[in-house]
Design a protein around this motif. Structure first.
Motif, PDB file in Angstrom:
ATOM      1  N   THR A   1      12.887  -0.664  -8.564  1.00 10.25           N
ATOM      2  CA  THR A   1      13.378  -1.214  -7.312  1.00 10.25           C
ATOM      3  C   THR A   1      12.278  -1.963  -6.575  1.00 10.25           C
ATOM      4  O   THR A   1      11.090  -1.707  -6.755  1.00 10.25           O
ATOM      5  N   PHE A   2      12.691  -2.888  -5.726  1.00 14.77           N
ATOM      6  CA  PHE A   2      11.769  -3.702  -4.933  1.00 14.77           C
ATOM      7  C   PHE A   2      11.316  -2.901  -3.719  1.00 14.77           C
ATOM      8  O   PHE A   2      12.126  -2.211  -3.127  1.00 14.77           O
ATOM      9  N   PRO A   3      10.100  -2.936  -3.284  1.00 14.02           N
ATOM     10  CA  PRO A   3       8.952  -3.672  -3.778  1.00 14.02           C
ATOM     11  C   PRO A   3       8.108  -2.885  -4.784  1.00 14.02           C
ATOM     12  O   PRO A   3       7.108  -3.381  -5.278  1.00 14.02           O
ATOM     13  N   ALA A   4       8.542  -1.660  -5.098  1.00 12.65           N
ATOM     14  CA  ALA A   4       7.748  -0.825  -6.002  1.00 12.65           C
ATOM     15  C   ALA A   4       7.592  -1.463  -7.375  1.00 12.65           C
ATOM     16  O   ALA A   4       6.556  -1.300  -8.022  1.00 12.65           O
ATOM     17  N   ASN A   5       8.595  -2.217  -7.819  1.00 13.76           N
ATOM     18  CA  ASN A   5       8.487  -2.854  -9.141  1.00 13.76           C
ATOM     19  C   ASN A   5       7.356  -3.880  -9.180  1.00 13.76           C
ATOM     20  O   ASN A   5       6.795  -4.147 -10.236  1.00 13.76           O
ATOM     21  N   LEU A   6       7.008  -4.429  -8.039  1.00 11.90           N
ATOM     22  CA  LEU A   6       5.900  -5.381  -7.985  1.00 11.90           C
ATOM     23  C   LEU A   6       4.541  -4.682  -8.017  1.00 11.90           C
ATOM     24  O   LEU A   6       3.551  -5.257  -8.439  1.00 11.90           O
TER      25      LEU A   6
ATOM     26  N   CYS B   1       0.839  -1.218   0.000  1.00 11.38           N
ATOM     27  CA  CYS B   1       0.000   0.000   0.000  1.00 11.38           C
ATOM     28  C   CYS B   1       0.858   1.246   0.000  1.00 11.38           C
ATOM     29  O   CYS B   1       0.577   2.206  -0.709  1.00 11.38           O
ATOM     30  N   SER B   2       1.921   1.209   0.809  1.00  7.29           N
ATOM     31  CA  SER B   2       2.823   2.356   0.873  1.00  7.29           C
ATOM     32  C   SER B   2       3.471   2.589  -0.492  1.00  7.29           C
ATOM     33  O   SER B   2       3.549   3.721  -0.972  1.00  7.29           O
ATOM     34  N   SER B   3       3.951   1.518  -1.125  1.00  7.68           N
ATOM     35  CA  SER B   3       4.563   1.649  -2.445  1.00  7.68           C
ATOM     36  C   SER B   3       3.546   2.134  -3.469  1.00  7.68           C
ATOM     37  O   SER B   3       3.844   3.003  -4.288  1.00  7.68           O
ATOM     38  N   PHE B   4       2.340   1.592  -3.420  1.00 10.64           N
ATOM     39  CA  PHE B   4       1.281   1.986  -4.334  1.00 10.64           C
ATOM     40  C   PHE B   4       1.018   3.488  -4.218  1.00 10.64           C
ATOM     41  O   PHE B   4       1.019   4.209  -5.217  1.00 10.64           O
ATOM     42  N   ASN B   5       0.829   3.956  -3.001  1.00 10.95           N
ATOM     43  CA  ASN B   5       0.513   5.375  -2.782  1.00 10.95           C
ATOM     44  C   ASN B   5       1.673   6.288  -3.166  1.00 10.95           C
ATOM     45  O   ASN B   5       1.468   7.329  -3.793  1.00 10.95           O
ATOM     46  N   SER B   6       2.886   5.888  -2.807  1.00 14.90           N
ATOM     47  CA  SER B   6       4.007   6.768  -3.137  1.00 14.90           C
ATOM     48  C   SER B   6       4.302   6.766  -4.639  1.00 14.90           C
ATOM     49  O   SER B   6       4.711   7.790  -5.187  1.00 14.90           O
TER      50      SER B   6
ATOM     51  N   ARG C   1      12.081  21.863 -18.170  1.00  9.83           N
ATOM     52  CA  ARG C   1      12.537  20.586 -18.724  1.00  9.83           C
ATOM     53  C   ARG C   1      13.425  19.850 -17.725  1.00  9.83           C
ATOM     54  O   ARG C   1      13.315  18.637 -17.551  1.00  9.83           O
ATOM     55  N   ARG C   2      14.310  20.590 -17.072  1.00 12.98           N
ATOM     56  CA  ARG C   2      15.189  19.972 -16.065  1.00 12.98           C
ATOM     57  C   ARG C   2      14.359  19.382 -14.924  1.00 12.98           C
ATOM     58  O   ARG C   2      14.587  18.251 -14.495  1.00 12.98           O
ATOM     59  N   ASP C   3      13.377  20.145 -14.439  1.00 12.46           N
ATOM     60  CA  ASP C   3      12.525  19.663 -13.351  1.00 12.46           C
ATOM     61  C   ASP C   3      11.716  18.438 -13.774  1.00 12.46           C
ATOM     62  O   ASP C   3      11.549  17.492 -13.003  1.00 12.46           O
ATOM     63  N   TYR C   4      11.231  18.441 -15.000  1.00 14.71           N
ATOM     64  CA  TYR C   4      10.498  17.278 -15.509  1.00 14.71           C
ATOM     65  C   TYR C   4      11.424  16.058 -15.563  1.00 14.71           C
ATOM     66  O   TYR C   4      11.056  14.963 -15.130  1.00 14.71           O
ATOM     67  N   ASN C   5      12.628  16.248 -16.114  1.00 11.10           N
ATOM     68  CA  ASN C   5      13.569  15.124 -16.212  1.00 11.10           C
ATOM     69  C   ASN C   5      13.909  14.561 -14.831  1.00 11.10           C
ATOM     70  O   ASN C   5      14.016  13.350 -14.665  1.00 11.10           O
ATOM     71  N   ARG C   6      14.062  15.434 -13.848  1.00 11.43           N
ATOM     72  CA  ARG C   6      14.348  14.956 -12.484  1.00 11.43           C
ATOM     73  C   ARG C   6      13.179  14.129 -11.945  1.00 11.43           C
ATOM     74  O   ARG C   6      13.392  13.069 -11.353  1.00 11.43           O
ATOM     75  N   ALA C   7      11.970  14.630 -12.123  1.00 11.44           N
ATOM     76  CA  ALA C   7      10.796  13.904 -11.633  1.00 11.44           C
ATOM     77  C   ALA C   7      10.662  12.561 -12.348  1.00 11.44           C
ATOM     78  O   ALA C   7      10.367  11.535 -11.715  1.00 11.44           O
ATOM     79  N   ALA C   8      10.901  12.545 -13.654  1.00 13.40           N
ATOM     80  CA  ALA C   8      10.822  11.296 -14.415  1.00 13.40           C
ATOM     81  C   ALA C   8      11.922  10.330 -13.992  1.00 13.40           C
ATOM     82  O   ALA C   8      11.680   9.121 -13.856  1.00 13.40           O
ATOM     83  N   THR C   9      13.126  10.835 -13.752  1.00 15.99           N
ATOM     84  CA  THR C   9      14.237   9.984 -13.307  1.00 15.99           C
ATOM     85  C   THR C   9      13.918   9.343 -11.963  1.00 15.99           C
ATOM     86  O   THR C   9      14.139   8.143 -11.767  1.00 15.99           O
ATOM     87  N   ASP C  10      13.407  10.147 -11.037  1.00 15.12           N
ATOM     88  CA  ASP C  10      13.045   9.612  -9.717  1.00 15.12           C
ATOM     89  C   ASP C  10      11.998   8.513  -9.839  1.00 15.12           C
ATOM     90  O   ASP C  10      12.106   7.462  -9.201  1.00 15.12           O
ATOM     91  N   LEU C  11      10.979   8.763 -10.651  1.00 16.17           N
ATOM     92  CA  LEU C  11       9.918   7.764 -10.831  1.00 16.17           C
ATOM     93  C   LEU C  11      10.467   6.512 -11.510  1.00 16.17           C
ATOM     94  O   LEU C  11      10.198   5.392 -11.059  1.00 16.17           O
ATOM     95  N   ASN C  12      11.246   6.689 -12.562  1.00 20.61           N
ATOM     96  CA  ASN C  12      11.793   5.541 -13.286  1.00 20.61           C
ATOM     97  C   ASN C  12      12.686   4.685 -12.388  1.00 20.61           C
ATOM     98  O   ASN C  12      12.638   3.455 -12.446  1.00 20.61           O
TER      99      ASN C  12
ATOM    100  N   ARG D   1      12.460   4.477  -9.172  1.00 16.52           N
ATOM    101  CA  ARG D   1      11.600   3.867  -8.145  1.00 16.52           C
ATOM    102  C   ARG D   1      10.899   2.622  -8.658  1.00 16.52           C
ATOM    103  O   ARG D   1      10.822   1.621  -7.959  1.00 16.52           O
ATOM    104  N   ILE D   2      10.384   2.676  -9.895  1.00 16.39           N
ATOM    105  CA  ILE D   2       9.632   1.520 -10.387  1.00 16.39           C
ATOM    106  C   ILE D   2      10.553   0.370 -10.797  1.00 16.39           C
ATOM    107  O   ILE D   2      10.070  -0.694 -11.140  1.00 16.39           O
TER     108      ILE D   2
END
Length: 199
Positions: free
Chosen positions: A166-171, A24-29, A150-161, A163-164
């Motif tokens: 890594t375990f357990p978020a990839n699940l 649930c924590s991974s889902f929400n974050s 663009r820099r801020d978008y790339n940072r947000a996308a990098t963080d999300l990418n 995260r998904i």
């Protein structure tokens, strides 16, 4: 024997509960990070729209210059039209081709606008026009805001990418409906150092 079975059952319930809480924590974050990417993308679009609006004002101002180079002006008008016709929604940010088309159109507009501003140097009456000079300053400031967005978008996308992957978020990513997001890439030729000569 019953107490051992009860302990095993209790341990299993606790493990499932713990895994559920972690899920649930991974889902929400993940959903929260996905919304950050969407928000950052909205700011990119906002700054590009602001540039398109400024270009329209520059074109109107330059058209008043009777002998201004019509080919340069036409290139800007066409590039603006192409750039504003290509839209990428937040749902398309996982499509590299869509983002590449968008980036290509915006790069073409920026290049044609740069040529127009360079050509304008040869027109003293245009260079003396206060409205044109203000627009030129606004465009310069807007280009900086585009780079920041663009820099801020790339940072947000990098963080999300990250995260998904890594375990357990990839699940949980698939269940959360969160996919990898494409990023802006450096424009062609950006890796080459400009040649500087002192004559």
């Amino acid at each position: 024997m019953r107490s051992t079975g009860a302990i095993v059952l209790l341990v299993l319930v606790l493990l499932v509960g713990f895994a559920g809480c972690a899920g649930c924590s991974s889902f929400n974050s993940l959903r929260t990070q996905d919304e950050r990417v969407t928000g950052a993308w909205s700011e990119v679009e906002n700054q590009y729209q602001r540039r398109a609006d400024l270009v329209e004002q520059v074109v109107s101002t330059v058209q008043g210059q009777a002998d201004f180079e019509s080919e340069t002006l036409q290139d800007v008008i066409e590039a603006r039209s192409r750039a504003t016709s290509i839209q990428v929604s937040a749902d398309d940010l996982d499509d590299p081709a869509a983002l590449a088309r968008y980036q290509e159109a915006q790069t073409a507009l920026g290049a044609s606008l740069g040529r127009l501003l360079a050509v304008s140097e040869a027109y003293p009456t245009l260079r003396a026009n206060e409205g044109f000079l203000r627009l030129q300053d606004q465009i310069e400031g807007n280009e900086n805001r585009i780079a920041t967005a663009r820099r801020d978008y790339n940072r947000a996308a990098t963080d999300l990418n990250a995260r998904i992957r890594t375990f357990p978020a990839n699940l949980v990513a698939g269940v959360a409906g969160v996919d990898r997001r494409e990023q802006f890439e450096a424009e062609a030729g950006a890796e080459e150092a400009p040649e500087i000569t002192f004559d």
